[in-house]
Design a protein around this motif. Structure first.
Motif, PDB file in Angstrom:
ATOM      1  N   VAL A 141       0.850  -1.276   0.038  1.00 30.24           N
ATOM      2  CA  VAL A 141       0.040   0.011   0.032  1.00 30.24           C
ATOM      3  C   VAL A 141       1.031   1.300  -0.081  1.00 30.24           C
ATOM      4  O   VAL A 141       1.515   1.545   1.029  1.00 30.24           O
ATOM      5  N   GLU A 142       0.679   1.742  -1.171  1.00 27.57           N
ATOM      6  CA  GLU A 142       1.875   2.981  -1.254  1.00 27.57           C
ATOM      7  C   GLU A 142       1.193   4.156  -0.564  1.00 27.57           C
ATOM      8  O   GLU A 142       0.089   4.485  -0.351  1.00 27.57           O
ATOM      9  N   ILE A 143       2.140   5.018   0.062  1.00 27.62           N
ATOM     10  CA  ILE A 143       1.556   6.437   0.681  1.00 27.62           C
ATOM     11  C   ILE A 143       1.515   7.631  -0.326  1.00 27.62           C
ATOM     12  O   ILE A 143       2.117   8.433  -0.752  1.00 27.62           O
ATOM     13  N   ASP A 144       0.358   7.519  -1.042  1.00 29.17           N
ATOM     14  CA  ASP A 144       0.198   8.546  -2.250  1.00 29.17           C
ATOM     15  C   ASP A 144      -0.514   9.739  -1.178  1.00 29.17           C
ATOM     16  O   ASP A 144      -0.708   9.584  -0.016  1.00 29.17           O
ATOM     17  N   ALA A 145      -1.114  10.776  -2.146  1.00 27.16           N
ATOM     18  CA  ALA A 145      -1.639  11.776  -1.585  1.00 27.16           C
ATOM     19  C   ALA A 145      -2.766  11.581  -0.666  1.00 27.16           C
ATOM     20  O   ALA A 145      -2.884  11.910   0.655  1.00 27.16           O
ATOM     21  N   ALA A 146      -3.623  10.629  -1.330  1.00 29.39           N
ATOM     22  CA  ALA A 146      -4.746  10.112  -0.373  1.00 29.39           C
ATOM     23  C   ALA A 146      -4.849   9.337   0.928  1.00 29.39           C
ATOM     24  O   ALA A 146      -5.161   9.698   1.811  1.00 29.39           O
ATOM     25  N   ALA A 147      -3.454   8.629   0.576  1.00 30.41           N
ATOM     26  CA  ALA A 147      -3.101   7.865   2.020  1.00 30.41           C
ATOM     27  C   ALA A 147      -2.558   8.473   2.885  1.00 30.41           C
ATOM     28  O   ALA A 147      -2.679   8.422   4.205  1.00 30.41           O
ATOM     29  N   ALA A 148      -1.802   9.432   2.571  1.00 26.25           N
ATOM     30  CA  ALA A 148      -1.200  10.521   3.447  1.00 26.25           C
ATOM     31  C   ALA A 148      -2.164  11.282   4.163  1.00 26.25           C
ATOM     32  O   ALA A 148      -2.234  11.435   5.348  1.00 26.25           O
ATOM     33  N   ASP A 149      -3.185  11.717   3.368  1.00 29.06           N
ATOM     34  CA  ASP A 149      -4.295  12.394   3.899  1.00 29.06           C
ATOM     35  C   ASP A 149      -5.030  11.629   4.858  1.00 29.06           C
ATOM     36  O   ASP A 149      -5.550  12.096   6.279  1.00 29.06           O
ATOM     37  N   ALA A 150      -5.372  10.636   4.674  1.00 28.97           N
ATOM     38  CA  ALA A 150      -5.954   9.453   5.469  1.00 28.97           C
ATOM     39  C   ALA A 150      -5.241   9.218   7.081  1.00 28.97           C
ATOM     40  O   ALA A 150      -5.851   9.316   7.763  1.00 28.97           O
ATOM     41  N   PHE A 151      -4.023   9.173   6.693  1.00 33.14           N
ATOM     42  CA  PHE A 151      -3.018   8.832   7.862  1.00 33.14           C
ATOM     43  C   PHE A 151      -2.879  10.022   8.724  1.00 33.14           C
ATOM     44  O   PHE A 151      -2.848  10.107   9.787  1.00 33.14           O
ATOM     45  N   ARG A 152      -3.185  11.214   7.777  1.00 31.99           N
ATOM     46  CA  ARG A 152      -2.907  12.660   8.842  1.00 31.99           C
ATOM     47  C   ARG A 152      -4.176  12.714   9.518  1.00 31.99           C
ATOM     48  O   ARG A 152      -4.049  13.281  10.583  1.00 31.99           O
ATOM     49  N   ALA A 153      -5.193  12.105   8.815  1.00 31.90           N
ATOM     50  CA  ALA A 153      -6.692  12.399   9.814  1.00 31.90           C
ATOM     51  C   ALA A 153      -6.595  11.369  10.773  1.00 31.90           C
ATOM     52  O   ALA A 153      -7.100  11.451  11.974  1.00 31.90           O
TER      53      ALA A 153
END
Lengths: 194, 499
Positions: free
Chosen positions: A78-90
């Motif tokens: 599971v790559e940390i793309d922009a969406a994943a980064a946003d999800a993890f930031r939240a």
């Protein structure tokens, strides 16, 4: 004097051979799953300096995938793309992130989440000292009560000033891979126990 | 109950079982420790004290002794990566060059000092700025083969610095006082200011430059402030004969030895850095330059007919400069199989006040080191290193090529009033080192910890060019005779680690 030098040379060569021996020692085989098991692998790097969330260096992902494969687990990164980064930031807590992964990779039977946080420490004896804080969570996707966790810190002394969080994480790779392997052995061993 | 509901309920119950902590944040109140250890066993069958040569101009490997540094860090306010809250950490470093059973100091704590103590804080007043109060030591990198840091500033300073880091820009500005490091118990204020700017130009090049300036003001009536004793000849100062000469020339003024005249003093350094790499097998290349004007010395003491006199030496020691130019290149020739590091160093020290006697302030030296590390497997490596170096005294002979060098100097006649030493102005040194390295964390020239079993050999034109307790007198009644020896062999079992 000649005898002394010969004795010293003999001792040196003998010790050198002893030094080579550890590289030849057999390793303990990993605990393997009974059947090939689809596993979601996610490694998220948090840069403490600027709060950026990003993927781990490819070499670390590759090393972790090899640990999974060695245990008959089929990795799906599971790559940390922009969406994943946003999800993890939240979602700042590990349980929230694991739940997000379970939902994102519904086909995965196992979840492996590696959260790494890298922070600059100091300059010491010519090196640039960083601390890599890591939490490894591995769990069956369907039953998180069986999750296995490990938390540890890896000190990293980088040679160059331009080397930053990614390189620190890469340097910590051997320790992280070893810890992930240990966590997987605990998890897989427990799941396949009678 | 459907399968999806069962799955969801299992997940939720499991989530409660999982650690409820957030992602692995730094923890407020957390104490952390980092450091550096180096220790070796080097029994020297030729009588040396456990180092292959005199200093790390020939490569740091086997030319340095034991060392330990520990830096403690305490997070008063943790740094929240996903928030811009203020954060603060406290740092204390203790370091020194002695370990029990490994050197003459035997690890006693009087060999150690508190070398760093500072507080760092961020997200205060200005974004992307880290404030540091306390000791300010900072460097832009190191020549690892030599253990030298030419691009270093504020090593001697306590004060305040602000470091701005954002994107390709790294800017450091600092002010403080260098008086205690420069003068110790003879403290007098030495305001200091400086900084550096480091820029990343694309992904393969970095450029940096900066400097530091120290000023010691004139302070009348302060015995540790810069002063000059008038009318002192440099040769008399060197020979410690200033008072003797003065009283010879002024036999009727026994109580009127000249009073010191106050003055001011200044010193500083300029540093430069060029780094490039990430190109093919070139991992990185560091080039450093440093030009330093040394701070003048305060005074020297002479005793004449039972009375001590202080000779103030500001003007006798205020023209000492040093130019240091170094390069280090790290190459990954065959990934996971063969790495090479090549380094070179040039230094020139000049003392405009001294044209008559050899000293460390009047010399040049050049050296190159090549280290090859072959990875026999992940953890066991073969290390091969070689270095050549030349050191030249600019004010006459400074080295002894032969045990009886005293008879080879000045046309075969000993000169008891001569200022030179030995029979040559040049020292040429070659060193070779090889052995097995055990790196638990895998391949890499600079991967640590390293456990090493090494053999080193040195040839120098200087006689007995390594630390020892040999007798070098030619006194015919001496109990021990000096011996001619230009080759030096040494085995080493050693460990080095950062943590």
């Amino acid at each position: 004097m000649v005898l002394t030098r010969r004795a010293a040379l003999g001792a040196f060569l003998g010790a050198a051979l002893i030094g080579l021996a550890p590289g030849c020692l057999p390793k303990t085989p990993p605990v393997r799953a009974a059947t090939a098991t689809a596993t979601a692998l996610c490694v998220v790097l948090t840069k403490v300096n600027d709060g950026t969330l990003t993927s781990a260096p490819a070499s670390l992902n590759k090393g972790l995938e090899e640990e999974l494969i060695a245990r008959n687990l089929t990795p799906s990164l599971v790559e940390i793309d922009a969406a994943a980064a946003d999800a993890f930031r939240a979602r700042r807590s590990t349980p929230q992130r694991v739940e997000w992964l379970v939902n994102k990779r519904a086909d995965a039977a196992l979840i492996v989440l590696v959260e790494a946080q890298v922070e600059y420490y100091t300059q010491i004896s010519g090196r640039f000292r960083w601390t890599v804080d890591v939490r490894v969570t591995a769990s069956p996707a369907s039953d998180l009560s069986q999750a296995v966790q490990s938390e540890f810190s890896v000190p990293v002394a980088l040679q160059y000033q331009h080397e930053r969080e990614e390189v620190a994480l890469e340097e910590a790779g051997p320790v992280i891979e070893r810890q992930v392997a240990s966590v997987l052995d605990q998890l897989v061993g427990g799941l396949s126990a009678p | 109950m459907s399968e999806s509901i069962l799955r969801r309920s299992l997940i939720l119950s499991g989530l409660f079982a999982l650690s409820a902590a957030s992602a692995p944040d730094a923890i407020a109140g957390r104490a952390e420790v980092g450091g550096y250890f180096r220790v070796s066993a080097r029994p020297d069958l030729q009588g040396g004290n456990g180092r292959l040569g005199y200093w790390n101009l020939y490569g740091r490997l086997m030319n340095e002794g034991s060392y330990a540094a520990v830096e403690m860090k305490f997070d008063v306010l943790e740094r929240q990566p996903l928030a811009k809250d203020p954060w603060t950490s406290l740092h204390l470093r203790i370091e020194g060059g002695s370990v029990s059973n490994a050197d003459a100091g035997n690890g006693y704590l009087n060999n150690y000092r508190v070398s760093q103590l500072y507080a760092r804080a961020g997200n205060v007043l200005l974004p992307d700025v880290t404030w540091q109060v306390g000791t300010l030591d900072m460097f832009m990198g190191e020549l690892g083969m030599y253990d030298m840091r030419p691009a270093q500033i504020f090593f001697d300073t306590v004060g305040l610095s602000a470091r701005y880091e954002k994107g390709p820009v790294d800017l450091l500005l600092g002010v403080g006082d260098s008086g205690y490091w420069q003068r110790g118990a003879s403290y007098h204020a030495m305001p200091t200011a400086g900084g550096y700017l480091r820029m990343r130009l694309g992904s393969h090049v970095e450029l940096g430059g900066g400097g530091q300036y120290r000023f010691q003001p004139m302070t009348e009536g302060h015995r540790f402030a810069p002063h000059n004793t008038p009318g002192v000849a440099y040769e008399d100062y060197l020979r410690q004969e200033v008072t003797e000469r003065w009283f010879e020339e002024n036999p009727n003024e026994l109580r009127d030895f000249p009073n010191p005249v106050p003055t001011s003093a200044q010193s500083g350094q300029l540093i430069g850095y060029l780094g490039f790499g990430g190109l093919g097998p070139l991992r990185w290349n560091n080039t450093f330059v440093r030009y330093e004007k040394m701070h003048p010395q305060l005074s020297t003491t002479e005793t004449y007919e039972g009375t001590s006199y202080t000779i103030y030496t500001n003007d006798l020691t205020d023209e000492r400069t040093m130019l240091l130019l170094g390069n280090e290149m790290q190459l990954r020739l065959i990934p996971q199989r063969l790495d090479v590091v090549w380094a070179a160093l040039y230094g020139q020290h000049q003392d405009g006040d001294n044209d008559i006697a050899p000293s460390d302030h009047d010399r040049w030296y050049a050296s190159t080191v090549l280290r090859t590390q072959i990875y026999l497997n992940d953890t066991v490596h073969l290390l091969v290193e070689s270095s050549v170096a030349r050191e030249v005294s600019l004010n006459g002979n400074a080295y002894r090529e032969h045990a009886d060098s005293i008879f080879a100097s000045e046309g075969g006649l000993p000169d008891t009033r001569g200022l030179e030493y030995g029979d040559t102005d040049t020292r040429d040194t070659w060193q070779g080192k090889t052995g097995i390295v055990f790196n638990p964390l895998g391949p890499g020239v600079y991967v640590r910890p390293s456990l090493r079993l090494l053999y080193g050999v040195q040839h120098s034109n200087q006689n007995n060019a390594f630390g020892s307790a040999f007798v070098d007198t030619q006194d015919q009644f001496a109990d021990f005779k000096s011996v001619e020896r230009h080759w030096h062999h040494l085995g080493s079992l050693e460990m080095e680690a950062w943590f």
